[in-house]
Design a protein around this motif. Structure first.
Motif, PDB file in Angstrom:
ATOM      1  N   PHE A  23      -9.261  32.118   3.962  1.00 23.60           N
ATOM      2  CA  PHE A  23      -8.148  33.066   3.883  1.00 23.60           C
ATOM      3  C   PHE A  23      -7.227  32.968   5.108  1.00 23.60           C
ATOM      4  O   PHE A  23      -6.042  33.271   5.030  1.00 23.60           O
ATOM      5  N   GLN A  24      -7.785  32.502   6.240  1.00 23.50           N
ATOM      6  CA  GLN A  24      -6.944  32.271   7.428  1.00 23.50           C
ATOM      7  C   GLN A  24      -6.172  30.961   7.314  1.00 23.50           C
ATOM      8  O   GLN A  24      -5.047  30.832   7.776  1.00 23.50           O
ATOM      9  N   ASN A  25      -6.845  29.945   6.734  1.00 19.44           N
ATOM     10  CA  ASN A  25      -6.327  28.583   6.805  1.00 19.44           C
ATOM     11  C   ASN A  25      -6.968  27.755   5.696  1.00 19.44           C
ATOM     12  O   ASN A  25      -8.174  27.535   5.708  1.00 19.44           O
ATOM     13  N   GLN A  26      -6.171  27.301   4.737  1.00 20.76           N
ATOM     14  CA  GLN A  26      -6.759  26.571   3.612  1.00 20.76           C
ATOM     15  C   GLN A  26      -7.032  25.097   3.928  1.00 20.76           C
ATOM     16  O   GLN A  26      -7.673  24.406   3.152  1.00 20.76           O
ATOM     17  N   ASP A  36     -13.771  33.770   4.893  1.00 20.52           N
ATOM     18  CA  ASP A  36     -12.771  34.299   5.842  1.00 20.52           C
ATOM     19  C   ASP A  36     -11.963  33.168   6.475  1.00 20.52           C
ATOM     20  O   ASP A  36     -10.772  33.310   6.736  1.00 20.52           O
ATOM     21  N   MET A  37     -12.600  32.022   6.687  1.00 16.80           N
ATOM     22  CA  MET A  37     -11.864  30.865   7.213  1.00 16.80           C
ATOM     23  C   MET A  37     -10.798  30.426   6.216  1.00 16.80           C
ATOM     24  O   MET A  37      -9.645  30.185   6.583  1.00 16.80           O
ATOM     25  N   ASN A  48       0.946  23.395   3.138  1.00 20.02           N
ATOM     26  CA  ASN A  48       0.203  24.278   2.244  1.00 20.02           C
ATOM     27  C   ASN A  48       0.440  23.988   0.767  1.00 20.02           C
ATOM     28  O   ASN A  48       1.500  23.520   0.375  1.00 20.02           O
ATOM     29  N   ALA A 100      -6.049  22.893  12.255  1.00 21.95           N
ATOM     30  CA  ALA A 100      -6.622  24.219  12.515  1.00 21.95           C
ATOM     31  C   ALA A 100      -6.312  24.618  13.950  1.00 21.95           C
ATOM     32  O   ALA A 100      -5.924  23.772  14.767  1.00 21.95           O
ATOM     33  N   THR A 101      -6.502  25.885  14.261  1.00 22.25           N
ATOM     34  CA  THR A 101      -6.336  26.337  15.644  1.00 22.25           C
ATOM     35  C   THR A 101      -7.572  25.910  16.436  1.00 22.25           C
ATOM     36  O   THR A 101      -8.611  25.577  15.855  1.00 22.25           O
ATOM     37  N   ASN A 154     -18.646  26.685   8.304  1.00 23.94           N
ATOM     38  CA  ASN A 154     -17.392  27.429   8.427  1.00 23.94           C
ATOM     39  C   ASN A 154     -16.248  26.811   7.626  1.00 23.94           C
ATOM     40  O   ASN A 154     -15.290  27.496   7.285  1.00 23.94           O
ATOM     41  N   GLN A 204     -10.513  27.998  15.508  1.00 24.05           N
ATOM     42  CA  GLN A 204     -11.104  27.640  14.212  1.00 24.05           C
ATOM     43  C   GLN A 204     -11.935  26.361  14.332  1.00 24.05           C
ATOM     44  O   GLN A 204     -13.008  26.241  13.751  1.00 24.05           O
ATOM     45  N   ARG A 251     -15.272  27.109  15.818  1.00 24.54           N
ATOM     46  CA  ARG A 251     -16.198  27.663  14.813  1.00 24.54           C
ATOM     47  C   ARG A 251     -16.827  26.552  13.980  1.00 24.54           C
ATOM     48  O   ARG A 251     -18.014  26.569  13.680  1.00 24.54           O
TER      49      ARG A 251
END
Ligand SMILES: [Zn+2]
Length: 320
Positions: A80-83, A77-78, A190, A58-59, A72, A62, A65
């Motif tokens: 959809f940003q990063n599975q 929303d997390m 992914n 993750a970033t 989180n 992220q 969070r």
């Protein structure tokens, strides 16, 4: 007026046997599966407690969070940003489900016994582990309020992916942050949807910020016909699943099986204030349902499935 059973476990058993109780509804939570060895993710040692965001792909933003609030990991929303937070945290749970690593408990079996007796009208479960189905309970009687781990689909286009195909990709694409699987890859890549190609496939569990299955809302009105509502292994803090206790009629008996009394803010009354609520006491779900099984004379049902129970239950039933 319906005859009023005594507000304890014995009274509840009498009511179940009396013939006056024809319609039983059940709401279960994590406590139904703890005897199987599945940790309650909210409890100490559970998924949230042991979360180490620095290991997750993750970033930094992220990870921050997730450090602030582990929920989180399963936020819409997390995802959809990063599975990866979802897939890496849940990897052992997903693969363990495929390998049937966990066994249905006495609590799960009790619901099946209720169905055999023609009493069970619906089981609402907040659990995503699917252990209910191991007992052979009719799937149409079960509502997975928070979805199920054993079915997979794309959050983008809705494509349903076979569970085994998905698990094969989890094994090869998702790293093991718990470091128990030496065959896991060192880096995650992914898992894309075979139809729309977006990295949005995941088990059909409800994400925080996502919507619950519409069937749940449609079935709430049926609760009005309940003679008995059993609430087992849930702290009744997650909405809207906890609203089940408010949809039953005002004279419906409610049995609360949880180590602490719960749901006072939802109108459940204990002790001398109780008018139709029963607390099973400071016991585990499996202990409470074993007591009920004995009071109901259902020991034979347990003897038949004894060998299928998890280890923690074996000791409890050895003298049965
Ligand atoms: Zn798709």
């Amino acid at each position: 007026m319906k005859p009023r059973p005594s507000l304890d476990l014995a009274g509840t058993a009498e009511f179940l046997k009396s013939g006056a109780c024809k319609s039983v509804y059940v709401l279960t939570g994590a406590g139904a599966s703890t005897g199987a060895g599945i940790p309650d993710f909210r409890s100490p040692g559970g998924m949230y407690d042991s979360l180490r965001p620095e290991l997750i792909t993750a970033t930094e933003a992220q990870r921050k969070r997730m450090r602030m609030d582990p929920v989180n990991v399963v936020m819409k929303d997390m995802f959809f940003q990063n599975q990866f937070p979802y897939l890496e945290v849940r990897r052992p749970f997903i693969l363990g489900t495929q390998q049937q690593q966990w066994k249905a408990t006495l609590t799960h079996w009790f619901m099946r016994f209720l169905e055999e007796e023609g009493l069970l009208k619906r089981l609402f479960t907040q659990n995503i582990d699917g252990l209910d189905y191991q007992t052979g309970i009719s799937p149409e009687l079960v509502t997975n309020v928070h979805g199920s781990l054993a079915r997979v689909s794309c959050e983008g286009c809705g494509y349903e992916m076979p569970f085994d195909d998905f698990c094969a990709q989890v094994r090869t694409n998702v790293k093991d942050i718990y470091r128990t699987d030496p065959t896991a890859p060192a880096e995650s890549s992914n898992i894309n949807c075979p139809r729309c190609n977006a990295p949005l496939v995941k088990p059909n569990t409800v994400l925080f910020g996502g919507s619950l299955p519409s069937a749940f809302f449609e079935q709430l009105d049926d609760l009005n016909g309940a003679d008995l509502l059993i609430v087992a292994g849930t702290s009744l803090v997650v909405s809207p699943a906890n609203s089940v206790v408010m949809y039953v009629a005002k004279d419906c008996l409610r049995l609360i099986v949880n180590k602490e009394p719960v749901g006072q803010d939802l109108g459940i009354r204990y002790g001398k204030d109780a008018t139709r609520d029963v607390w099973a006491g400071e016991v585990s779900c499996d202990e409470a349902f074993l007591d009920l099984i004995k009071m109901l004379g259902w020991q034979d049902k347990v003897r038949k499935i004894k060998h299928l129970l998890p280890e923690s239950n074996q000791a409890m039933v050895k003298d049965l």
